[in-house]
Motif scaffolding. Structure first.
Motif, PDB file in Angstrom:
ATOM      1  N   LYS A  35       0.855  -1.200   0.000  1.00 40.43           N
ATOM      2  CA  LYS A  35       0.000   0.000   0.000  1.00 40.43           C
ATOM      3  C   LYS A  35       0.884   1.242   0.000  1.00 40.43           C
ATOM      4  CE  LYS A  35      -3.972  -2.244   1.544  1.00 40.43           C
ATOM      5  NZ  LYS A  35      -4.573  -2.724   0.334  1.00 40.43           N
ATOM      6  N   PRO A  36       0.561   2.243  -0.824  1.00 45.52           N
ATOM      7  CA  PRO A  36       1.444   3.405  -0.947  1.00 45.52           C
ATOM      8  C   PRO A  36       1.529   4.277   0.308  1.00 45.52           C
ATOM      9  CG  PRO A  36      -0.572   3.733  -2.200  1.00 45.52           C
ATOM     10  CD  PRO A  36      -0.595   2.318  -1.693  1.00 45.52           C
ATOM     11  N   HIS A  37       0.548   4.206   1.195  1.00 45.59           N
ATOM     12  CA  HIS A  37       0.555   5.058   2.387  1.00 45.59           C
ATOM     13  C   HIS A  37       0.860   4.285   3.674  1.00 45.59           C
ATOM     14  CE1 HIS A  37      -3.516   3.599   1.628  1.00 45.59           C
ATOM     15  NE2 HIS A  37      -3.655   3.568   2.934  1.00 45.59           N
ATOM     16  N   VAL A  38       1.331   3.016   3.537  1.00 38.25           N
ATOM     17  CA  VAL A  38       1.613   2.183   4.708  1.00 38.25           C
ATOM     18  C   VAL A  38       3.014   1.575   4.588  1.00 38.25           C
ATOM     19  CG1 VAL A  38       0.915   0.151   6.035  1.00 38.25           C
ATOM     20  CG2 VAL A  38      -0.827   1.581   4.954  1.00 38.25           C
ATOM     21  N   SER A  39       3.784   1.653   5.676  1.00 34.00           N
ATOM     22  CA  SER A  39       5.048   0.929   5.798  1.00 34.00           C
ATOM     23  C   SER A  39       4.877  -0.065   6.935  1.00 34.00           C
ATOM     24  CB  SER A  39       6.201   1.878   6.121  1.00 34.00           C
ATOM     25  OG  SER A  39       6.450   2.728   5.046  1.00 34.00           O
ATOM     26  N   VAL A  40       5.460  -1.234   6.798  1.00 32.98           N
ATOM     27  CA  VAL A  40       5.281  -2.286   7.796  1.00 32.98           C
ATOM     28  C   VAL A  40       6.605  -3.002   8.041  1.00 32.98           C
ATOM     29  CG1 VAL A  40       4.523  -3.933   6.025  1.00 32.98           C
ATOM     30  CG2 VAL A  40       3.915  -4.333   8.395  1.00 32.98           C
ATOM     31  N   CYS A  41       6.848  -3.359   9.310  1.00 37.20           N
ATOM     32  CA  CYS A  41       8.055  -4.127   9.631  1.00 37.20           C
ATOM     33  C   CYS A  41       7.844  -4.911  10.918  1.00 37.20           C
ATOM     34  CB  CYS A  41       9.263  -3.216   9.768  1.00 37.20           C
ATOM     35  SG  CYS A  41       9.245  -2.171  11.225  1.00 37.20           S
ATOM     36  N   GLU A  42       8.634  -5.962  11.071  1.00 38.92           N
ATOM     37  CA  GLU A  42       8.699  -6.681  12.338  1.00 38.92           C
ATOM     38  C   GLU A  42       9.615  -5.855  13.228  1.00 38.92           C
ATOM     39  OE1 GLU A  42       9.709 -11.124  14.083  1.00 38.92           O
ATOM     40  OE2 GLU A  42      10.242 -10.651  12.025  1.00 38.92           O
ATOM     41  N   SER A  43       9.083  -5.290  14.287  1.00 40.53           N
ATOM     42  CA  SER A  43       9.823  -4.282  15.040  1.00 40.53           C
ATOM     43  C   SER A  43      10.425  -4.752  16.359  1.00 40.53           C
ATOM     44  CB  SER A  43       8.918  -3.070  15.303  1.00 40.53           C
ATOM     45  OG  SER A  43       7.720  -3.463  15.926  1.00 40.53           O
ATOM     46  N   ASP A  44      10.095  -5.955  16.820  1.00 41.45           N
ATOM     47  CA  ASP A  44      10.700  -6.459  18.055  1.00 41.45           C
ATOM     48  C   ASP A  44      10.512  -7.975  18.118  1.00 41.45           C
ATOM     49  OD1 ASP A  44      12.074  -6.439  20.445  1.00 41.45           O
ATOM     50  OD2 ASP A  44      10.587  -5.268  21.539  1.00 41.45           O
ATOM     51  N   PHE A  45      11.279  -8.606  18.973  1.00 41.63           N
ATOM     52  CA  PHE A  45      11.221 -10.052  19.229  1.00 41.63           C
ATOM     53  C   PHE A  45      11.556 -10.877  17.988  1.00 41.63           C
ATOM     54  CE2 PHE A  45       7.876  -8.100  21.971  1.00 41.63           C
ATOM     55  CZ  PHE A  45       8.574  -8.164  23.158  1.00 41.63           C
ATOM     56  N   GLN A  46      12.480 -10.384  17.148  1.00 47.66           N
ATOM     57  CA  GLN A  46      12.816 -11.090  15.913  1.00 47.66           C
ATOM     58  C   GLN A  46      13.349 -12.501  16.162  1.00 47.66           C
ATOM     59  OE1 GLN A  46      13.587  -7.916  16.601  1.00 47.66           O
ATOM     60  NE2 GLN A  46      13.104  -6.654  14.834  1.00 47.66           N
ATOM     61  N   ASP A  47      14.038 -12.723  17.278  1.00 53.02           N
ATOM     62  CA  ASP A  47      14.623 -14.034  17.553  1.00 53.02           C
ATOM     63  C   ASP A  47      13.844 -14.847  18.584  1.00 53.02           C
ATOM     64  OD1 ASP A  47      16.704 -13.614  15.738  1.00 53.02           O
ATOM     65  OD2 ASP A  47      17.875 -12.535  17.239  1.00 53.02           O
ATOM     66  N   ASP A  48      12.707 -14.358  18.993  1.00 56.52           N
ATOM     67  CA  ASP A  48      11.848 -15.066  19.958  1.00 56.52           C
ATOM     68  C   ASP A  48      10.843 -15.901  19.154  1.00 56.52           C
ATOM     69  OD1 ASP A  48       9.816 -15.758  21.848  1.00 56.52           O
ATOM     70  OD2 ASP A  48      10.464 -14.098  23.109  1.00 56.52           O
ATOM     71  N   LEU A  49      10.767 -17.187  19.459  1.00 58.44           N
ATOM     72  CA  LEU A  49       9.907 -18.077  18.680  1.00 58.44           C
ATOM     73  C   LEU A  49       8.424 -17.809  18.853  1.00 58.44           C
ATOM     74  CD1 LEU A  49      11.654 -21.545  19.089  1.00 58.44           C
ATOM     75  CD2 LEU A  49      11.893 -19.869  17.254  1.00 58.44           C
ATOM     76  N   GLN A  50       8.002 -17.405  20.025  1.00 56.46           N
ATOM     77  CA  GLN A  50       6.570 -17.317  20.273  1.00 56.46           C
ATOM     78  C   GLN A  50       6.043 -15.908  20.483  1.00 56.46           C
ATOM     79  OE1 GLN A  50       5.994 -20.292  23.416  1.00 56.46           O
ATOM     80  NE2 GLN A  50       5.290 -21.661  21.804  1.00 56.46           N
ATOM     81  N   ARG A  51       6.900 -14.919  20.375  1.00 52.83           N
ATOM     82  CA  ARG A  51       6.446 -13.526  20.509  1.00 52.83           C
ATOM     83  C   ARG A  51       6.822 -12.755  19.260  1.00 52.83           C
ATOM     84  NH1 ARG A  51       8.571 -10.906  25.792  1.00 52.83           N
ATOM     85  NH2 ARG A  51       7.170  -9.275  25.101  1.00 52.83           N
ATOM     86  N   ALA A  52       6.002 -11.770  18.939  1.00 53.43           N
ATOM     87  CA  ALA A  52       6.287 -10.921  17.785  1.00 53.43           C
ATOM     88  C   ALA A  52       5.666  -9.547  18.024  1.00 53.43           C
ATOM     89  CB  ALA A  52       5.722 -11.527  16.505  1.00 53.43           C
ATOM     90  N   GLN A  53       6.307  -8.559  17.461  1.00 56.09           N
ATOM     91  CA  GLN A  53       5.738  -7.213  17.448  1.00 56.09           C
ATOM     92  C   GLN A  53       5.930  -6.668  16.040  1.00 56.09           C
ATOM     93  OE1 GLN A  53       7.703  -3.549  19.042  1.00 56.09           O
ATOM     94  NE2 GLN A  53       6.022  -3.691  20.529  1.00 56.09           N
ATOM     95  N   TRP A  54       4.851  -6.146  15.483  1.00 62.43           N
ATOM     96  CA  TRP A  54       4.897  -5.554  14.155  1.00 62.43           C
ATOM     97  C   TRP A  54       4.445  -4.110  14.262  1.00 62.43           C
ATOM     98  CZ3 TRP A  54       5.692  -7.788   9.127  1.00 62.43           C
ATOM     99  CH2 TRP A  54       6.245  -9.067   9.189  1.00 62.43           C
ATOM    100  N   SER A  55       5.097  -3.256  13.489  1.00 59.31           N
ATOM    101  CA  SER A  55       4.752  -1.832  13.470  1.00 59.31           C
ATOM    102  C   SER A  55       4.334  -1.430  12.060  1.00 59.31           C
ATOM    103  CB  SER A  55       5.947  -0.980  13.900  1.00 59.31           C
ATOM    104  OG  SER A  55       6.251  -1.227  15.248  1.00 59.31           O
ATOM    105  N   PHE A  56       3.347  -0.568  12.025  1.00 58.28           N
ATOM    106  CA  PHE A  56       2.824  -0.022  10.776  1.00 58.28           C
ATOM    107  C   PHE A  56       2.891   1.493  10.894  1.00 58.28           C
ATOM    108  CE2 PHE A  56       0.837  -3.978  11.774  1.00 58.28           C
ATOM    109  CZ  PHE A  56       0.736  -4.670  10.583  1.00 58.28           C
ATOM    110  N   ILE A  57       3.423   2.132   9.886  1.00 56.19           N
ATOM    111  CA  ILE A  57       3.406   3.591   9.808  1.00 56.19           C
ATOM    112  C   ILE A  57       2.447   3.943   8.678  1.00 56.19           C
ATOM    113  CG2 ILE A  57       4.712   5.701   9.369  1.00 56.19           C
ATOM    114  CD1 ILE A  57       5.519   4.288  11.967  1.00 56.19           C
TER     115      ILE A  57
END
Length: 96
Positions: A35-57
């Motif tokens: 989407k042209p108005h959205v950026s997305v990334c995995e923002s924390d817990f990259q090496d944790d198997l069962q936790r994740a945090q994703w951020s959208f701008i």
């Protein structure tokens, strides 16, 4: 210009590898990263198997566009992600 950061935290029950984790969450980047108005990334817990945090701008000239995009993302996170949604936080970085 209106800019919002939306952060979502997940718990992935039964996840046994980083490959499995990435597979279960890859649709986030596929769906919203184009989407042209959205950026997305995995923002924390990259090496944790069962936790994740994703951020959208989300940024757009109109606040209504930003609100609608954030609502669409939140709905998708609640209904379509193969993980338990622990939290969603929405912060206006630059209000119009």
């Amino acid at each position: 210009m209106n800019v919002v950061r939306l952060q979502a935290s997940f718990f992935l029950h039964g996840c046994r590898s980083l490959k499995d984790k990435r597979r279960r969450l890859a649709k986030l980047r596929d769906k919203f990263g184009t989407k042209p108005h959205v950026s997305v990334c995995e923002s924390d817990f990259q090496d944790d198997l069962q936790r994740a945090q994703w951020s959208f701008i989300v940024c757009a000239a109109g606040g209504v566009v930003v609100e609608q995009a954030c609502s669409d993302i939140e709905t998708y996170l609640r209904l379509s992600v193969d993980a338990e949604l622990l939290s969603i936080q929405r912060d206006w970085l630059v209000p119009g």
